[in-house]
Design a protein around this motif. Structure first.
Motif, PDB file in Angstrom:
ATOM      1  N   UNK A 368       0.628  13.194   0.180  1.00  0.00           N
ATOM      2  CA  UNK A 368      -0.174  12.254   0.958  1.00  0.00           C
ATOM      3  C   UNK A 368       0.021  10.828   0.434  1.00  0.00           C
ATOM      4  N   UNK A 369       0.063  10.684  -0.889  1.00  0.00           N
ATOM      5  CA  UNK A 369       0.329   9.361  -1.464  1.00  0.00           C
ATOM      6  C   UNK A 369       1.690   8.841  -1.024  1.00  0.00           C
ATOM      7  N   UNK A 370       2.720   9.657  -1.141  1.00  0.00           N
ATOM      8  CA  UNK A 370       4.069   9.195  -0.817  1.00  0.00           C
ATOM      9  C   UNK A 370       4.217   8.862   0.657  1.00  0.00           C
ATOM     10  N   UNK A 371       3.528   9.597   1.537  1.00  0.00           N
ATOM     11  CA  UNK A 371       3.594   9.281   2.960  1.00  0.00           C
ATOM     12  C   UNK A 371       3.014   7.899   3.232  1.00  0.00           C
ATOM     13  N   UNK A 372       1.860   7.608   2.627  1.00  0.00           N
ATOM     14  CA  UNK A 372       1.258   6.286   2.803  1.00  0.00           C
ATOM     15  C   UNK A 372       2.116   5.204   2.141  1.00  0.00           C
ATOM     16  N   UNK A 373       2.502   5.437   0.899  1.00  0.00           N
ATOM     17  CA  UNK A 373       3.209   4.425   0.118  1.00  0.00           C
ATOM     18  C   UNK A 373       4.536   4.035   0.752  1.00  0.00           C
ATOM     19  N   UNK A 374       5.297   5.010   1.212  1.00  0.00           N
ATOM     20  CA  UNK A 374       6.596   4.668   1.797  1.00  0.00           C
ATOM     21  C   UNK A 374       6.430   3.933   3.120  1.00  0.00           C
ATOM     22  N   UNK A 375       5.360   4.208   3.858  1.00  0.00           N
ATOM     23  CA  UNK A 375       5.138   3.507   5.125  1.00  0.00           C
ATOM     24  C   UNK A 375       4.850   2.027   4.878  1.00  0.00           C
ATOM     25  N   UNK A 376       3.806   1.727   4.104  1.00  0.00           N
ATOM     26  CA  UNK A 376       3.480   0.311   3.914  1.00  0.00           C
ATOM     27  C   UNK A 376       4.441  -0.359   2.942  1.00  0.00           C
ATOM     28  N   UNK A 377       4.968   0.402   1.973  1.00  0.00           N
ATOM     29  CA  UNK A 377       5.879  -0.186   0.994  1.00  0.00           C
ATOM     30  C   UNK A 377       7.192  -0.621   1.616  1.00  0.00           C
ATOM     31  N   UNK A 378       7.800   0.243   2.414  1.00  0.00           N
ATOM     32  CA  UNK A 378       9.073  -0.134   3.025  1.00  0.00           C
ATOM     33  C   UNK A 378       8.874  -1.133   4.160  1.00  0.00           C
ATOM     34  N   UNK A 379       7.688  -1.134   4.799  1.00  0.00           N
ATOM     35  CA  UNK A 379       7.397  -2.212   5.749  1.00  0.00           C
ATOM     36  C   UNK A 379       7.400  -3.558   5.034  1.00  0.00           C
ATOM     37  N   UNK A 380       6.828  -3.589   3.829  1.00  0.00           N
ATOM     38  CA  UNK A 380       6.809  -4.836   3.055  1.00  0.00           C
ATOM     39  C   UNK A 380       8.219  -5.239   2.645  1.00  0.00           C
TER      40      UNK A 380
END
Length: 402
Positions: A368-380
């Motif tokens: 769940x962490x990685x799903x959220x993190x990769x979404x907003x992180x790679x958007x950034x």
């Protein structure tokens, strides 16, 4: 699984790793942090950061109240970002990374923030521990190995060891970090009555970017405290000895490599005085005020950095090894959200690990962490790359379909 049963190993004592450790300790989770540097000040990483609402919210949630209040007391409020041309005529006054809540975008001394994040963690932060790799065991526990021959075993290994992450190289060998083709020279000088008087008031913004020919760029970013940080320290954390608490101006010059008169090897060997002289020489035809400002840079503060960016990845199978911050989504500084994204990672991961410590499935929580993190992180990463192309001439991210 009880709270005390979960053991977390963090590789890297940067802002994200330390914020995570503070949050886990606050939640009663066993955590240790292992940093390759010999001390918090053994390597220069920059002088000043912008904290946006994401970063400030993460710190408020992760830190004990006295330290989160101290962070706010140590910040410097500034007006929005302004972009000027080489004649110092205004091009725009927008901040692509800012929220509508302008009062929640503030400046902070990077070293000050790191000192606050280290406070109270002396017993769990270990310096001089360079991670060389890890091993996942049959029971899913993880052992981290260090260059000095020591090791640490836990239930989760978190790579917070930056853009050169040894853990990422082993765990995600297909992950790419690209050279953007841009080099930045950083420096600073103290803001005294004399130096402040040389700089027009309109250049005292959250960040003033001055765009020259061929995307050459000069940046000015002040840190000016509301009140002496020593007052807040005495009230909120009297055993903390903050260094570097005077007002100052962070400065930078950036350009593409082909526009610089030196190779990377020569930049690395150059003294601060030589780097300052190079920036002054390249900008000589700009507004003369810039030459006066560059002349203020303290030579001992000046150093160069290569600007790199992660290339966004497709999802990978979750295990008991995970990543945060620059170890997974390093980005251009063009928008100024890298540190804030790492702090957001720390809060998101601490929240999921708290659930696992209270009985949720560990791997599901990490997923769940990685799903959220990769979404907003790679958007950034993508947003930073887009503005980096426009503002500092960095190379575009590769086409994901190629």
């Amino acid at each position: 699984m009880t709270t005390s049963a979960l053991r977390v190993i963090v590789i890297g004592a940067g802002l994200g790793g330390l914020a995570l450790a503070q949050g886990l300790r606050r939640d009663g989770i066993d955590v240790s942090v292992h940093e390759r540097d010999a001390s918090p000040t053994s390597r220069r990483q920059g002088y000043r950061l912008r904290l946006n609402p994401d970063g400030l919210h993460a710190l408020e949630e992760l830190l004990p109240p006295p330290l989160s209040h101290l962070v706010w007391a140590a910040t410097s409020p500034q007006p929005p970002t302004v972009i000027l041309d080489a004649r110092l005529d205004q091009l725009s006054a927008t901040d692509p990374g800012a929220s509508a809540d302008g009062g929640r975008n503030v400046a902070v001394n990077r070293l000050t923030l790191r000192q606050i994040l280290l406070h109270g963690l002396d017993d769990i932060v270990h310096f001089g521990k360079e991670c060389t790799g890890y091993r996942i065991h049959a029971d899913s526990t993880v052992t981290a190995h260090f260059r000095d021959g020591s090791q640490a075993t836990g239930d989760v290994l978190v790579a917070a060891d930056g853009v050169n992450s040894a853990v990422r190289r082993q765990y995600l060998p297909h992950a790419r970090v690209m050279d953007t083709g841009v080099r930045v020279i950083y420096g600073r000088f103290p803001l005294t009555p004399e130096t402040t008087g040389l700089i027009p008031d309109r250049l005292f913004t959250l960040y003033t970017g001055i765009v020259g020919p061929d995307h050459q760029h000069v940046g000015l970013a002040p840190v000016q405290y509301r009140n002496p940080p020593s007052d807040a320290v005495a009230r909120l954390a009297p055993t903390l000895d903050l260094a570097d608490t005077e007002d100052y101006m962070m400065c930078l010059f950036s350009a593409r490599t082909e526009l610089l008169p030196h190779t990377d090897a020569e930049l690395h060997r150059a003294s601060g005085q030589q780097l300052r002289d190079m920036a002054a020489g390249i900008t000589r035809g700009w507004n003369p005020l810039l030459g006066s400002i560059i002349a203020l840079w303290e030579p001992e503060s000046v150093f160069s950095l290569t600007i790199r960016s992660s290339v966004p990845l497709t999802p990978w199978p979750t295990s008991t090894v995970t990543l945060l911050g620059d170890a997974i989504h390093a980005m251009s500084p063009a928008v100024g959200v890298g540190a804030n994204t790492a702090l957001r990672d720390a809060l998101t991961l601490a929240t999921q690990l708290g659930k696992a410590a209270r009985g949720a499935d560990l791997v599901s929580s990490l997923h769940a962490y990685e799903a959220d993190m990769t979404a907003y992180g790679f958007d950034a990463v993508r947003t930073s790359a887009r503005y980096g192309q426009q503002r500092i001439g960095q190379a575009p991210l590769p086409d994901p379909t190629s």
